[in-house]
Structures are given as C-alpha cells and as structure tokens.
Design a protein around this motif. Structure first.
Motif, PDB file in Angstrom:
ATOM      1  N   GLU A  32       0.820  -1.207   0.000  1.00  0.00           N
ATOM      2  CA  GLU A  32       0.000   0.000   0.000  1.00  0.00           C
ATOM      3  C   GLU A  32       0.857   1.261   0.000  1.00  0.00           C
ATOM      4  OE1 GLU A  32      -3.303  -0.164   2.877  1.00  0.00           O
ATOM      5  OE2 GLU A  32      -2.885   1.970   3.193  1.00  0.00           O
ATOM      6  N   SER A  33       1.937   1.253   0.803  1.00  0.00           N
ATOM      7  CA  SER A  33       2.792   2.433   0.907  1.00  0.00           C
ATOM      8  C   SER A  33       3.470   2.717  -0.421  1.00  0.00           C
ATOM      9  CB  SER A  33       3.860   2.224   1.978  1.00  0.00           C
ATOM     10  OG  SER A  33       3.250   1.866   3.186  1.00  0.00           O
ATOM     11  N   VAL A  34       3.944   1.642  -1.058  1.00  0.00           N
ATOM     12  CA  VAL A  34       4.610   1.791  -2.342  1.00  0.00           C
ATOM     13  C   VAL A  34       3.629   2.321  -3.378  1.00  0.00           C
ATOM     14  CG1 VAL A  34       5.473   0.365  -4.218  1.00  0.00           C
ATOM     15  CG2 VAL A  34       6.510   0.180  -1.962  1.00  0.00           C
ATOM     16  N   ALA A  35       2.397   1.843  -3.321  1.00  0.00           N
ATOM     17  CA  ALA A  35       1.364   2.318  -4.257  1.00  0.00           C
ATOM     18  C   ALA A  35       1.101   3.813  -4.040  1.00  0.00           C
ATOM     19  CB  ALA A  35       0.080   1.515  -4.077  1.00  0.00           C
ATOM     20  N   THR A  36       0.994   4.235  -2.793  1.00  0.00           N
ATOM     21  CA  THR A  36       0.759   5.648  -2.483  1.00  0.00           C
ATOM     22  C   THR A  36       1.886   6.516  -3.028  1.00  0.00           C
ATOM     23  OG1 THR A  36      -0.373   4.994  -0.462  1.00  0.00           O
ATOM     24  CG2 THR A  36       0.401   7.279  -0.582  1.00  0.00           C
ATOM     25  N   LEU A  37       3.142   6.097  -2.739  1.00  0.00           N
ATOM     26  CA  LEU A  37       4.295   6.912  -3.142  1.00  0.00           C
ATOM     27  C   LEU A  37       4.422   6.956  -4.667  1.00  0.00           C
ATOM     28  CD1 LEU A  37       6.821   5.793  -0.385  1.00  0.00           C
ATOM     29  CD2 LEU A  37       5.807   8.083  -0.654  1.00  0.00           C
ATOM     30  N   ALA A  38       4.200   5.813  -5.324  1.00  0.00           N
ATOM     31  CA  ALA A  38       4.297   5.783  -6.784  1.00  0.00           C
ATOM     32  C   ALA A  38       3.186   6.639  -7.396  1.00  0.00           C
ATOM     33  CB  ALA A  38       4.225   4.352  -7.293  1.00  0.00           C
ATOM     34  N   GLY A  39       2.013   6.635  -6.773  1.00  0.00           N
ATOM     35  CA  GLY A  39       0.914   7.480  -7.231  1.00  0.00           C
ATOM     36  C   GLY A  39       1.290   8.960  -7.151  1.00  0.00           C
TER      37      GLY A  39
ATOM     38  N   LEU B 236       9.328  -0.284  -4.868  1.00  0.00           N
ATOM     39  CA  LEU B 236       8.966   1.075  -5.295  1.00  0.00           C
ATOM     40  C   LEU B 236       9.450   1.308  -6.724  1.00  0.00           C
ATOM     41  CD1 LEU B 236       7.741   3.821  -4.738  1.00  0.00           C
ATOM     42  CD2 LEU B 236       9.823   4.492  -3.528  1.00  0.00           C
ATOM     43  N   SER B 237      10.623   0.821  -7.034  1.00  0.00           N
ATOM     44  CA  SER B 237      11.161   0.965  -8.387  1.00  0.00           C
ATOM     45  C   SER B 237      10.239   0.292  -9.404  1.00  0.00           C
ATOM     46  CB  SER B 237      12.572   0.363  -8.452  1.00  0.00           C
ATOM     47  OG  SER B 237      13.028   0.332  -9.770  1.00  0.00           O
TER      48      SER B 237
END
Lengths: 406, 406
Positions: free
Chosen positions: A123-130, A180-181
């Motif tokens: 979820e965190s990675v999705a938020t940051l990538a968004g 994240l990448s």
C-alpha cells in the motif's frame, strides 16, 4: 589497488562532475569563481561548461549586476526546473514524495498521513508511486528525471537497499526500494538509505553542518536515529547499519524499548517516554495525543510554566545529555545537530543536555563543539534522499543523461 | 578541491610509495606479484624497484625456491635491518622504546617500569631518549632512521601532538613529542598518537583486523581506550580526541571514574573495578597487587574455580558487554578486537559479553560480526607507533631519504 595516472577521459568526467557539484551545492557561480575554486584554467572551465550546457544540465547567463568594470564573467546556473530527482521519505507518521531539482530546490511534493502500526509495503509503495505519477504529469515535456532515492526509518542493507529492521514500523526484511522501483515503472532504481543517515548527509551538504568534517546528527521521530559524518564521509559500517545510536544503552535496566532491550536512548528520550512522563498533567489528552503534535504540546505547556511538562522535558533531557556525551567522547565532532522532533525537545531541555555533557566529557572535547538544531528542519531526511538520488549524475553527468535519453 | 591530472612526477612518487607499502606490509614479494597487484606493466615495476633499490630501501634477490619452469621472478624485499624507525610507547606502568625495521620487524627494544602516579615529563623523556641512544650505538654505520613516533595513553591533539589530558597519568597539556624530539637531538620530529588509536592502526594493518574496513579496537591498560577504523580510516575526530570510549557512560550513577564522571566504561571495566570486586577473596594480596599481574591473578583464580574471582570477572563482563553493544550499534563493525589487559578479561567473561551483546543489538548487526583478541598482544600500541613513524617514508620514499642524508 593502484593504477597509472587516470586517462584524459576520466579526468574530463571527474571535472564535469566536480563543476556540476559546485553549482548544485553552491548555486549560480561565475566562470571566474569556478576557475579559481577548481584550480583549472579559463579555457578548461569554458569547455566543461559548454559540455554541461549542451547536455542541458546548466545554462550560462549574464550576472544581474556587477560592480566591476570590464566584461562580466558569465554565471553558470543549474537547470533546476529541467533536471530533477524523485525523493521519498518514509517516517512513522507520514509518507512523502517530492520532485527535487538540480541545485536542491523542492519543486513539488505530496504527502500522506500513515496510520501507526505495521508497515504495509504494498500500500505504501502504491501511495508513493501514485504521488510520483501525479507530479510527473505536471512537468513539461523537456524535463528529465536523473535518479530516485528514499529515506526510510529503519536499518537499510547497503548492498541491496533492503530494510532489514524497523521496530517502529514493525517490519523486517522489506525490499522497499525494489518494490517502489517496480511500481514507479520508470526504469529507475530507487536507492534506499536510513532516514537519520540521510538527514546527516543533508545537514552536511546543505544545512547546519556545511563545511564540517565531523558531525553527529540526531533525528527524533517516534524513535531516535543517528547519522554520523567522520572525516567528511557518512559512516555506514560493514553492512550499512551504522549510526543506530537510538539503541545505545544509556540506562541499563531502564525503560523497555521496542527493540526488546531496556534503557536504550530511544526508550528514554523517544516520544513515548516524553508523553508518558507528561501524561499525568493532562497535556496528552488536551493535545492531538501523540506524534509531533503531542511533543509540541508538551514543549508548549512547559514554556507556559506547566511544572509536570517541564519535569518531563528535564528527565528526557538528562538522558539525551548522556547520549550526546557518549557520542562526543567517541567521535569528537565539531557539531551535534538535533533534528526532527529532537529540535523541540533539545530546545526545551538544553540546560540538562549541557549539564550532563559537561559532567561526562573533558573540556578539550568541548572547546570547538557546537550544539545546534537542524537548519533543514522537517525536510532534512527528504533533502538527504534527494542528495542520494543526485549521486550518480554528479559522479558522471554525461553518462547518466545519455542513459536517460535512451 | 580538484586539480587537473597529476604530473608524471606525482604519479611516480605515488607508485614508489605504493610499491614500498606492499613489501612493508606484505613482506618479500615477487616482481610478477607486484605487477599483478598494482595493475602496472612489468617495465614500470622494474623501474620503480630500481629506484627503491638505489635508495637502499629494498633489495632484489632470487627466490629460494620456485615450483615453476622458466626464469623465476625476482623477489623484492624491504631493507629491514638498514632502514628503521624509532617507536615509543608510554603506558601507565611502563616506558618502551624500540627500533623497528622497514617491514615491521622489531629489531631491538628497551623498557623501564614506570611508577604509578603523576607523569614526570622530563624524566620520562630522558629515559626514552637514553634507550634510543643505547640502541643507536649498536647499529651499523649504514643504517638510517626515517622517522619517530610515540603511542601515549592520553588524548593527543592532532595539530601538534600535545597530550591534552591523561587522567591515569595525572597529566594535562604536556608537549611530549616536542620534548622527546629535542632530547633525541636527531633532527627528527616525534609524532604522537593515542595508544589505543595506534593499537587499532596496528591491528588494522598487521593484526586481527587486516583487510577489515570497519573495526573497533578496545585497549585495556589501567583504563580503557579505544581506536576505531571507519571505512578503512582511523577515526580521529575534529581535534584528534575521537575514540575515547573509556568515558562512554554505561552505568549512570555508577562507580567514580578518574575523569570526574561516574559509571564510565573505564570505571566499570578497568583494573580498579576488577581488583576491587575480587579484593575480598584475597587474590589481590596474593598477587603482585595491581597492573597486569593483578589482573592475571584474578583471571587465573577464576580459572581455578575461585567463585569470587569468577563473580568479579562476570560483573566486569556485563559492563564490557554493554559497552561493546553500544559500539556495535553505532559502528556496525566487522570485528571488535580486545587488546592489552582486555584480552584476558574478555576471555574470562566472554559469555557475559556475548549475552549483553545479544540482548542489546539486532541480529542483523551480528551477522558478520566477530569478537576477537588482539593478534599483536602487548606490542599492538608499539607496532602502531612504528606504523605512524613509517607514514612519511611510505608517502614519499625518495624525499624522506634525501632529507635524512643531508
């Protein structure tokens, strides 16, 4: 181990990186100034500047004003709005993403509150990538992203950027950078560093510690992190976990720590200790409860004369002072910098910190020592992540750009 | 900050130093091996070796045996008996002077017992200079002394070698190096370093820590000193006082320390703590009383099953373990090395040290960590002083020799 002298090509690459670093860290600089600072002749500086201009990394312009007679030296300026990196910051209470331009300008940023408790990697990675995508959509077509890096409040393995442990995010062995990448899908690796280490890097390059060879940076979030610069280099240790000063035991048998030990600096000085000491005064109920707001409420109450809040700050300050004294004995730094929530806590307990420091260190260690708060404030860890992301382009400006444009 | 590529002369000087360092640290090495290790071609290695041979720093000879067919590669050997440095070591209980040959061979040494109490600068310097003269008289006419350095159990200012403070020698601001240099009257400056720092340097270059980039060396004398190598470099700090781990507070409000503070690692682990804990068993009266002999007597008694001696060692081991855990959290080293009297103390309390370490550090920090005793033993600080004295000749072999022969 040793080679014959470097080739012309290696020297050129090194000089390009050095010139770019000068304007990245020092801002717009005249050719004359670069000539003198780099100890190269004018024609070499001109050629280097021409290469960097052609690559779109800097531009040259006439200075706004010059007091001198004669033809003014052109000013070399980083292309801050065109060349940028993505910087991320994962703290206990927030997720931040930013676009940071060459020269260190934060061009755009997005952030989200993170609920306390276990870290949800997906979820965190999705938020940051968004966030990164949102920011990217707003850029002009000619902008170029030359790197990405993240500050993470945990111990990060230097070989692969895996977060090995983060007691405050209840996390072990998370491949955060890799995930994240992937989610960014920009073909960019995301370098990951410990947040306090990157805070130290930021203060060393752009903040309170600029020009210092030896500094200690203490970062307060929920826990206490540390970043240490020794002889101009960030201390990493064998695997990258160096600087875990929050788990230095200052009070054997003291308060329980999230790491399983007792009496760690983090257990005695961290958010929970301060709020529990202050709890009975009702400050905690009045304030937002915890996090930065909770700490701020205690410091404010102490300022207003609340005795229990003052006592809470003093108790925490005593332990902080012992921790600082230990680090001063070990590192003999020029400056100790208090960042994150420790800025407020230090300012509210400076007398206790100094008193403990005076008791436990020899005067010689204090002759040139300064205790200071972070100049970059809440942005220190994010700015450090940006500096980490800029590493590659500063080491080899043309190679990175060539790769980007493929 | 940056220059154009180095000149041919600078490259030659650098390569001469590097080749000399190879044979100084690695011992006799074949030309073929040097060619491969240094990444230079054979003719360059031959020319460098010829220069160093002409200067009398190395000689070339046929290898004793070679399993291979064909012409054997000549072996380059340091001129250990001809080229030497003077190394000095000032501990609480002894004064040592040695002649150490290129390659690190201790060729000759003299030592004297030092009575406890305040350091008599004049008398100590006279004793050490006398030893140096005695040793010099026994050398052949063609020997050459290329440097001098001293290890001192105190905090040493890096700019001028003044001993700023040494609680165990009751000394402040002693110009030890300057005075010893005058008394030697050889026209040689005497570089001074903290003894534990130099012990770390010695273990890093020739001992247990060879090949490690990050190590912590803990040195027990009467007090506890520390020397730390970060990313291959000895940690000095802003003024040179870094590594004062003995005054890291591990037990706030604990035993009084000679430095004026309480609960320092030195106060809880040093000689006095161990002997006082063991005192009631009568070991102290039986043994020589204090110093190395006293500590040895406690360890021996514990080995024989004396419960009070065992208990004394365990108590000290608990505090030592907390100190080690703190340093492991801060430095993430590959190895922690116990030297001086701490070798015996560590071996007698390893279970306590490991248990505390396990409680107070995350497993990730222990994955590649080794706890080891010093390989150089009582010579570590002296060998470190010799390495310090060799610094100049290794940086610029021909310049130093030219100056010597004036």
């Amino acid at each position: 181990m040793l080679r014959a002298g470097p080739s012309q090509e290696e020297i050129r690459r090194h000089n390009l990186g050095t010139l770019l670093r000068h304007v990245h860290l020092g801002g717009p600089t005249s050719r004359a100034e670069l000539t003198s600072r780099m100890g190269l002749n004018r024609s070499t500086i001109m050629a280097l500047t021409a290469d960097l201009t052609a690559a779109g990394l800097v531009r040259e312009e006439l200075p706004k004003e010059t007091g001198r007679a004669g033809r003014p030296s052109l000013v070399v300026r980083p292309e801050s709005s065109r060349v940028y990196v993505l910087a991320f910051d994962v703290g206990v209470d927030r997720l931040v993403a930013a676009r940071v331009g060459l020269g260190g300008v934060i061009l755009d940023r997005r952030w989200a509150v993170r609920p306390r408790g276990a870290f949800d990697l997906n979820e965190s990675v999705a938020t940051l990538a968004g966030f990164a995508r949102q920011m990217h959509r707003k850029t002009r077509a000619d902008t170029v992203c030359v790197g990405a890096a993240a500050a993470f409040c945990g111990a990060v393995r230097k070989t692969d950027g895996v977060v090995r442990f983060s007691p405050n995010l209840e996390m072990e062995d998370g491949p955060f950078g890799e995930e994240l990448s992937k989610r960014l899908a920009m073909g960019l690796p995301v370098t990951v560093g410990n947040d306090a280490n990157l805070g130290a890097l930021a203060e060393h390059t752009r903040g309170t510690g600029t020009g210092c060879r030896d500094l200690v940076y203490l970062h307060g979030d929920v826990g206490i992190g540390g970043g240490i610069v020794v002889n101009g280099q960030l201390l990493g240790g064998a695997a990258g976990y160096g600087g875990e000063v929050g788990h230095m035991v200052v009070n054997p048998g003291g308060r329980a720590c999230g790491c399983g030990s007792h009496g760690c600096l983090e257990a005695e000085v961290g958010e929970r200790a301060l709020l529990e000491h202050a709890g009975s005064s009702g400050i905690q109920r009045l304030a937002a409860g915890r996090g930065r707001d909770g700490i701020h409420a205690v410091v404010e109450a102490a300022d207003r004369g609340d005795i229990i809040a003052q006592d809470a700050l003093h108790r925490v300050g005593d332990w902080l002072g012992i921790g600082v004294a230990n680090l001063v004995n070990v590192f003999n730094p020029e400056v100790v910098i208090f960042g994150g929530t420790l800025r407020e806590i230090y300012l509210g307990s400076a007398a206790q910190v100094r008193s403990r420091l005076n008791l436990a260190t020899h005067p010689a260690l204090r002759e040139t020592l300064r205790l200071r708060t972070s100049e970059l404030g809440d942005d220190a860890t994010l700015v450090g992540a940006a500096e980490l992301a800029f590493t590659k382009v500063l080491a080899d400006p043309l190679e990175v750009l060539a790769r980007m444009s493929v």
